[in-house]
Design a protein around this motif. Structure first.
Motif, short mmCIF file in Angstrom:
data_model
loop_
_atom_site.label_atom_id
_atom_site.label_comp_id
_atom_site.label_asym_id
_atom_site.label_seq_id
_atom_site.Cartn_x
_atom_site.Cartn_y
_atom_site.Cartn_z
N GLY A 66 0.83 -1.16 -0.11
CA GLY A 66 0.04 -0.04 -0.06
C GLY A 66 0.81 1.32 -0.12
N TYR A 67 2.16 1.24 0.06
CA TYR A 67 2.80 2.49 -0.07
C TYR A 67 4.33 2.10 -0.65
CZ TYR A 67 4.94 1.37 4.39
OH TYR A 67 5.75 0.35 5.40
N THR A 68 5.04 3.19 -0.82
CA THR A 68 6.37 2.80 -1.80
C THR A 68 7.43 3.82 -1.08
OG1 THR A 68 7.57 2.32 -3.51
CG2 THR A 68 5.79 4.01 -3.78
N ASP A 69 8.43 3.25 -0.48
CA ASP A 69 9.53 4.36 -0.15
C ASP A 69 10.71 4.05 -0.81
OD1 ASP A 69 10.27 2.20 1.38
OD2 ASP A 69 9.82 2.94 3.32
N GLN A 70 10.83 3.07 -1.61
CA GLN A 70 12.08 2.54 -2.46
C GLN A 70 12.34 2.96 -3.67
OE1 GLN A 70 11.93 -1.54 -1.65
NE2 GLN A 70 11.92 -1.05 0.43
N ALA A 71 13.20 3.47 -4.28
CA ALA A 71 13.39 4.26 -5.73
C ALA A 71 12.94 3.10 -6.65
CB ALA A 71 14.97 4.52 -6.10
N GLY A 72 12.46 3.42 -7.78
CA GLY A 72 11.90 2.40 -8.90
C GLY A 72 10.57 1.41 -8.18
N ARG A 73 10.29 1.49 -7.14
CA ARG A 73 9.38 0.59 -6.71
C ARG A 73 7.71 1.06 -6.53
NH1 ARG A 73 6.40 -0.94 -2.27
NH2 ARG A 73 5.81 -3.03 -2.37
N TRP A 74 7.06 0.15 -7.19
CA TRP A 74 5.73 0.47 -7.45
C TRP A 74 4.72 -0.17 -6.30
CZ3 TRP A 74 1.79 -3.53 -8.27
CH2 TRP A 74 0.45 -2.92 -8.29
N ASP A 75 3.71 0.42 -5.93
CA ASP A 75 2.66 -0.11 -5.04
C ASP A 75 1.21 0.38 -5.39
OD1 ASP A 75 1.42 -1.64 -2.97
OD2 ASP A 75 3.40 -1.85 -2.08
N HIS A 76 0.49 -0.27 -4.60
CA HIS A 76 -0.98 0.34 -5.04
C HIS A 76 -1.74 0.52 -3.46
CE1 HIS A 76 -4.50 -0.71 -7.78
NE2 HIS A 76 -5.05 0.26 -6.86
#
Ligand code: FE
Length: 347
Positions: free
Chosen positions: A173-183
């Motif tokens: 549900g969240y993304t805090d890493q470069a290049g990473r996708w989430d929904h």
């Protein structure tokens, strides 16, 4: 219902989870008039955190098949916009770019990508937490090292996926890493089998869910799967619905087996599709239900595979058991591994 000030606070909290910080560039992407207010609120929230934020609006899509075609995005017609998104630190996607080559290109450039298209009430109720992330990642760790996945179910499902070719994906549900996708919202893990690595039967029963149709199955549906492709679908009304949908794409690759995994969020309701306060959602709640087993059909390019068909169904199932290398992970719709359970349910 959540009021506008609460939405602003919700988005601020979420942007913090996504590690949005002073000096970063945040782009909010939307299409036509859809989610215009949401986009504006994200902008205010991002600016309040010291980010450079702007709103990019794509034109409404041209009418085509009328189906939910995954992977086809208006961005393909605007390469300049893709270049701008590559330079952003964080992209808030209010369009749903998933499976599009443009999204992959933006991620490859290091931009964090967060999809946020579900109704605000649902964003609030299934707000991501670090605890859910840890539990999802515990599941992903088990999945990533497994060689086979076997799923059995109450209506006769017995299917085996040969793993080890494609990566495992966590959604929390969240993304805090470069290049990473989430929904947002999401709490589940998945991977895909080798292209020819799925064999067996999947039998849906009443209460299982068809997405994007957003309906509960009412009559049994029996899929026969050989070497990674569906070779037969039979049953009553629901089987006819599925077949009719798949045939409308006129694409044999639509019968390929796509991602497979299980849900982890005890806050997600199985009756979510009928929640009167969440009209128009795309079923992220059903995908996340604790102890569901979800298989899907169609593309595997999201995992790096060659199948980029636009024909995609996600099917969360109830009451199934899932084994990784013969070790039980889910038994009769209940997670049996402590590290994936909510703290209060651990032994
Ligand atoms: Fe899917």
């Amino acid at each position: 219902m959540v009021n506008q000030h609460e939405v602003y606070e919700l988005f601020r909290r979420h942007l913090r989870l996504c590690a949005a910080q002073e000096g970063e560039t945040v782009v909010v992407l939307s299409q036509g008039r859809r989610h215009a207010r949401r986009a504006e609120t994200f902008l205010y929230a991002a600016r309040s955190l010291g980010c450079q934020a702007y709103h990019l609006v794509l034109p409404e899509p041209l009418p085509e098949s009328g189906n939910w075609t995954v992977g086809a995005s208006e961005l393909a017609r605007t390469p300049e916009a893709v270049e701008a998104l590559k330079r952003a630190d964080l992209l808030i996607d209010c369009v749903f770019l998933l499976f599009s080559p443009e999204q992959f290109a933006v991620q490859a450039a290091g931009t964090r990508v967060l999809t946020a298209v579900e109704p605000v009430d649902l964003l609030a109720r299934l707000f991501p937490t670090g605890e859910h992330r840890e539990r999802v990642e515990a599941g992903a760790e088990l999945l990533a090292k497994a060689g086979t996945m076997r799923i059995t179910g109450p209506h006769g499902t017995d299917v085996t996926y040969r793993l080890g070719v494609y990566p495992t994906v966590s959604e929390y549900g969240y993304t805090d890493q470069a290049g990473r996708w989430d929904h947002w919202p999401a709490a589940f893990v998945f991977t895909g089998a080798a292209d020819d690595g799925v064999d067996g039967k999947i039998v849906l029963g009443p209460g299982d869910v068809l997405l994007p149709q957003n309906v509960y199955v009412t009559t049994p549906v029996e899929y026969t799967i050989e070497k990674g492709f569906i070779t037969d679908i039979r049953g009553g009304h629901d089987a006819e619905l599925i077949k009719s949908y798949m045939e409308s794409f006129d694409d044999p690759r639509g019968y390929g087996m796509s991602h497979v995994g299980w849900g982890i969020d005890e806050r997600a309701h199985w009756h979510g599709l009928r929640e009167p306060s969440f009209p128009g959602g795309m079923g992220m709640e059903l995908r996340s239900v604790y102890g569901n087993v979800m298989f899907s059909t169609g593309p595997n390019n999201e995992l790096g595979g060659p199948n980029d068909t636009a024909c995609h169904l996600d099917v969360p199932m109830r009451g199934c058991s899932l084994f990784l290398d013969d070790e039980p992970i889910v038994l009769d719709g209940d997670i049996v591994v402590d590290a994936m359970k909510p703290a209060k349910a651990r032994r």
